[in-house]
Design a protein around this motif. Structure first.
Motif, PDB file in Angstrom:
ATOM      1  N   THR A 119      -5.245   5.074  -7.913  1.00  0.00           N
ATOM      2  CA  THR A 119      -6.513   5.660  -7.515  1.00  0.00           C
ATOM      3  C   THR A 119      -6.831   6.859  -8.390  1.00  0.00           C
ATOM      4  OG1 THR A 119      -6.146   4.919  -5.256  1.00  0.00           O
ATOM      5  CG2 THR A 119      -7.699   6.741  -5.557  1.00  0.00           C
ATOM      6  N   ALA A 172      -2.678   4.956  -3.368  1.00  0.00           N
ATOM      7  CA  ALA A 172      -3.845   5.748  -2.973  1.00  0.00           C
ATOM      8  C   ALA A 172      -3.698   7.163  -3.525  1.00  0.00           C
ATOM      9  CB  ALA A 172      -3.942   5.803  -1.453  1.00  0.00           C
ATOM     10  N   ASP A 173      -4.768   7.943  -3.481  1.00  0.00           N
ATOM     11  CA  ASP A 173      -4.675   9.342  -3.909  1.00  0.00           C
ATOM     12  C   ASP A 173      -5.839  10.156  -3.361  1.00  0.00           C
ATOM     13  OD1 ASP A 173      -3.386  11.423  -5.317  1.00  0.00           O
ATOM     14  OD2 ASP A 173      -4.865  11.300  -6.914  1.00  0.00           O
ATOM     15  N   ALA A 198     -13.029   0.476  -2.931  1.00  0.00           N
ATOM     16  CA  ALA A 198     -13.166   0.303  -1.474  1.00  0.00           C
ATOM     17  C   ALA A 198     -14.502   0.905  -1.097  1.00  0.00           C
ATOM     18  CB  ALA A 198     -12.058   1.041  -0.742  1.00  0.00           C
ATOM     19  N   THR A 199     -15.310   0.131  -0.427  1.00  0.00           N
ATOM     20  CA  THR A 199     -16.621   0.680  -0.076  1.00  0.00           C
ATOM     21  C   THR A 199     -17.236  -0.049   1.104  1.00  0.00           C
ATOM     22  OG1 THR A 199     -18.803   1.244  -0.951  1.00  0.00           O
ATOM     23  CG2 THR A 199     -17.879  -0.844  -1.687  1.00  0.00           C
ATOM     24  N   GLY A 200     -18.242   0.594   1.674  1.00  0.00           N
ATOM     25  CA  GLY A 200     -18.995  -0.010   2.750  1.00  0.00           C
ATOM     26  C   GLY A 200     -20.463   0.365   2.672  1.00  0.00           C
ATOM     27  N   SER A 201     -20.762   1.449   1.976  1.00  0.00           N
ATOM     28  CA  SER A 201     -22.128   1.978   1.956  1.00  0.00           C
ATOM     29  C   SER A 201     -23.028   1.163   1.024  1.00  0.00           C
ATOM     30  CB  SER A 201     -22.099   3.420   1.455  1.00  0.00           C
ATOM     31  OG  SER A 201     -21.650   3.442   0.117  1.00  0.00           O
ATOM     32  N   PHE A 207     -11.697  -3.725  -1.628  1.00  0.00           N
ATOM     33  CA  PHE A 207     -11.098  -3.559  -0.310  1.00  0.00           C
ATOM     34  C   PHE A 207     -12.220  -3.566   0.676  1.00  0.00           C
ATOM     35  CE2 PHE A 207      -7.837  -0.265  -1.666  1.00  0.00           C
ATOM     36  CZ  PHE A 207      -6.782  -1.053  -1.342  1.00  0.00           C
ATOM     37  N   SER A 248     -14.179  10.230  -4.057  1.00  0.00           N
ATOM     38  CA  SER A 248     -13.555  11.302  -3.249  1.00  0.00           C
ATOM     39  C   SER A 248     -14.432  11.780  -2.105  1.00  0.00           C
ATOM     40  CB  SER A 248     -13.180  12.514  -4.098  1.00  0.00           C
ATOM     41  OG  SER A 248     -12.193  12.140  -5.010  1.00  0.00           O
ATOM     42  N   TYR A 249     -13.745  12.064  -0.996  1.00  0.00           N
ATOM     43  CA  TYR A 249     -14.518  12.432   0.188  1.00  0.00           C
ATOM     44  C   TYR A 249     -14.131  13.767   0.824  1.00  0.00           C
ATOM     45  CZ  TYR A 249     -10.409  10.085   2.078  1.00  0.00           C
ATOM     46  OH  TYR A 249      -9.120   9.701   2.340  1.00  0.00           O
ATOM     47  N   GLN A 283      -6.688  -4.276   4.261  1.00  0.00           N
ATOM     48  CA  GLN A 283      -5.476  -3.549   4.596  1.00  0.00           C
ATOM     49  C   GLN A 283      -4.878  -4.225   5.828  1.00  0.00           C
ATOM     50  OE1 GLN A 283      -4.196   0.311   6.773  1.00  0.00           O
ATOM     51  NE2 GLN A 283      -5.888   0.793   5.425  1.00  0.00           N
ATOM     52  N   HIS A 291     -23.244  12.080  -1.268  1.00  0.00           N
ATOM     53  CA  HIS A 291     -22.627  10.762  -1.398  1.00  0.00           C
ATOM     54  C   HIS A 291     -23.248   9.876  -2.485  1.00  0.00           C
ATOM     55  CE1 HIS A 291     -22.063   6.507  -0.238  1.00  0.00           C
ATOM     56  NE2 HIS A 291     -20.858   6.908   0.123  1.00  0.00           N
ATOM     57  N   TYR A 312     -22.066   8.417  -6.605  1.00  0.00           N
ATOM     58  CA  TYR A 312     -22.055   7.085  -7.220  1.00  0.00           C
ATOM     59  C   TYR A 312     -22.858   7.059  -8.522  1.00  0.00           C
ATOM     60  CZ  TYR A 312     -19.376   4.689  -3.635  1.00  0.00           C
ATOM     61  OH  TYR A 312     -18.342   4.268  -2.821  1.00  0.00           O
ATOM     62  N   GLY A 365     -22.419   2.276  -2.539  1.00  0.00           N
ATOM     63  CA  GLY A 365     -21.104   1.807  -2.986  1.00  0.00           C
ATOM     64  C   GLY A 365     -21.092   0.310  -3.228  1.00  0.00           C
ATOM     65  N   PHE A 412       0.869  -1.183   0.000  1.00  0.00           N
ATOM     66  CA  PHE A 412       0.000   0.000   0.000  1.00  0.00           C
ATOM     67  C   PHE A 412       0.904   1.230   0.000  1.00  0.00           C
ATOM     68  CE2 PHE A 412      -4.165   1.582   2.191  1.00  0.00           C
ATOM     69  CZ  PHE A 412      -4.631   2.004   0.957  1.00  0.00           C
ATOM     70  N   VAL A 436     -12.587   5.720  -7.023  1.00  0.00           N
ATOM     71  CA  VAL A 436     -13.110   6.412  -5.840  1.00  0.00           C
ATOM     72  C   VAL A 436     -13.952   7.600  -6.302  1.00  0.00           C
ATOM     73  CG1 VAL A 436     -11.140   5.755  -4.388  1.00  0.00           C
ATOM     74  CG2 VAL A 436     -11.116   7.976  -5.532  1.00  0.00           C
TER      75      VAL A 436
END
Ligand code: FMN
Length: 466
Positions: A106, A59-60, A229-232, A247, A139-140, A282, A156, A160, A235, A12, A137
């Motif tokens: 990224t 990453a970026d 990479a997501t969790g929502s 991820f 971006s956040y 990770q 958010h 997407y 996403g 990473f 991504v």
């Protein structure tokens, strides 16, 4: 006997000083301050190539972390993802000195248009012989939005939706605009490429309008390997449609299994195989030749970790370091005139407990410190019991983390049949053990060969100005 599951092993990285192990760039011998030198990247690539890694993952972000203490000062002082250089531009240097490792990069779908990105990515796929992946991504960072002329972040789930259309555009370019056999290189006939096999894409959507044709001829993988990479929920739905490598983490094995199962179901709902997605976590690994050596290293890393850096990276709006440890977070928020209910923090824990949680945050399920045997046992447990497919190895020290892993852990994993040795191949072949192209069930392939691109052959004009 069935073969043991092999580990996908990525380092990473980020083209910056302090990525995720804040404060540790100050450790003796750490090379992180050399991120701007080409030799940093070529040296690192050599360690990974010779050391049995599958790739490096970059990453970026496109903005500064400026929520903590109401400004970017902490981030700037700590080299926390600022300065931060473009991840795509160091890839050719690493590719030039390697033949096997892959490069995940990224790039955000929220701010820059798809056409130029598709071209840059195709260029890299071609130059690397098909060894690239794209970490999608949206971006956040609020500051990122302001760097691209927006007043604030795009909501958010809307991000997407835009990403979905962005992907549609790049799939049309990568998969549909040129046929596999379009390039002829016919010197006698004076024909480089067959015009009948190259087409406009004429994408007209809500966010993007792109005529095409793609400026790049077909590359080894066409579409780079798609990471996310997501969790929502939004996403996850997106990953089910697009992602090949996800991820996902979790503090426990059950968390991980639940996340992976949800994602696999989302893939199946999109007509894909449950097995079409690989899962990376990770991971933190501190290895020593003896238990005592590993423990001493880990102690040093903990001592040198910057709490201010962690809080700035987490965009915590409350300066917990400015309050006495004995009061609750709720009380600290009240003293700073902040509404506690707007804070995503444990309000009834003390400031000291909360800071200790932040400091400990990295010692979760996917962390191990010990001898090579202990580390290899633990990684095999993650592969076999939890069902992960691979790790993105967190760097505490560059290059010690990568070198120690290569010299001490990889031989042990190789003995156990867990390392992907073998001939150079495209990244997709390496990760999935099948061809360089996306599988036919992936949504991008609907455009392959120009299918589902109902466009005339004459030059296109958009009927409305943008
Ligand atoms: C391991 C990991 C690496 C990530 N790397 C990046 C990154 O480099 N750039 C970025 O903008 N977001 C990155 N993210 C954030 C994700 O893109 C995403 O915003 C986050 O996982 C939350 O998912 P959600 O947007 O579906 O809620 C990363 C997340 C994880 C878990």
């Amino acid at each position: 006997m069935t073969e043991p599951k092999k580990l996908i092993l990525n380092l990473f990285e980020m083209n910056t000083v302090s990525h995720i192990t804040h404060g540790l760039w100050t450790l003796p011998g750490n090379n992180r301050h050399r991120y701007g030198e080409l030799s940093y990247w070529t040296e690192l690539a050599g360690i990974l190539e010779d050391g049995g890694f599958d790739g490096v993952f970059l990453a970026d972000v496109v903005g500064a972390y400026d929520t903590f203490r109401d400004g970017p000062e902490t981030a700037v002082a700590e080299g926390l993802q600022i300065p931060s250089n473009d991840p795509m531009l160091v890839v050719p240097a690493m590719a030039a000195v390697t033949r096997r490792i892959g490069f995940g990069m990224t790039f955000s779908t929220s701010y820059e248009p798809p056409f130029s990105f598709a071209r840059r990515m195709s260029t890299l796929d071609q130059l690397t012989g098909g060894r690239v992946g794209w970490n999608i991504v949206t971006s956040y960072l609020p500051n990122a939005a302001r760097n691209f002329g927006l007043a604030d972040e795009i909501p958010h789930d809307r991000r997407y939706e835009i990403a979905d259309e962005f992907l549609d555009v790049v799939y049309k370019l990568w998969e549909g605009s040129w046929d596999d056999d379009a390039v002829r290189v016919d010197r006698a006939g004076g024909v480089y490429a067959d015009p009948a096999k190259v087409r406009y894409i004429h994408h007209v959507g809500e966010s993007f309008r792109v005529a095409g044709p793609h400026l790049c001829a077909p590359t080894p993988q066409r579409t780079p390997v798609l990471f996310q990479a997501t969790g929502s929920p939004a996403g996850t739905a997106f990953a089910g449609r697009h992602a090949e490598v996800v991820f996902t983490g979790g503090r426990t094995a059950d968390d991980f299994r639940r996340n992976a199962a949800t994602m696999r179901n989302a893939a199946v709902a999109n007509g894909r195989d449950a097995d079409d997605i690989r899962f990376l976590v990770q991971a933190g690994v501190v290895v020593g030749r003896t238990e005592a050596e590993a423990a001493a290293k880990w102690r040093l890393y903990q001592e040198r970790t910057s709490l201010a850096g962690i809080l700035a990276h987490a965009s915590v709006p409350l300066d917990l370091l400015a309050h006495p440890g004995g009061i609750t977070v709720r009380e600290a928020a009240r003293r700073d005139g902040l509404d506690p209910d707007l804070l995503a923090l444990p309000l009834d824990r003390t400031v000291a407990e909360t800071l200790a949680d932040f400091r400990r945050g990295r010692e979760e399920r996917y962390f191990v410190a010990g001898t090579p045997e202990v580390v290899a046992d633990e990684i095999c447990r993650w592969l076999d019991e939890d069902g992960i497919d691979g790790i993105n190895l967190r760097q505490y020290h560059s290059f010690d983390t990568a070198r120690d892993f290569a010299e001490l852990v990889v031989p042990e994993l190789r003995r156990r049949g867990r390392i992907r040795d073998g001939e150079p191949a495209t990244l997709r072949e390496r990760l999935f053990g099948r061809g360089p192209a996306l599988p036919e069930t992936h949504v991008a392939r609907r455009y392959h060969g120009g299918a589902n691109l109902d466009v005339p052959r004459t030059p296109l004009r958009f009927s409305q100005p943008a």
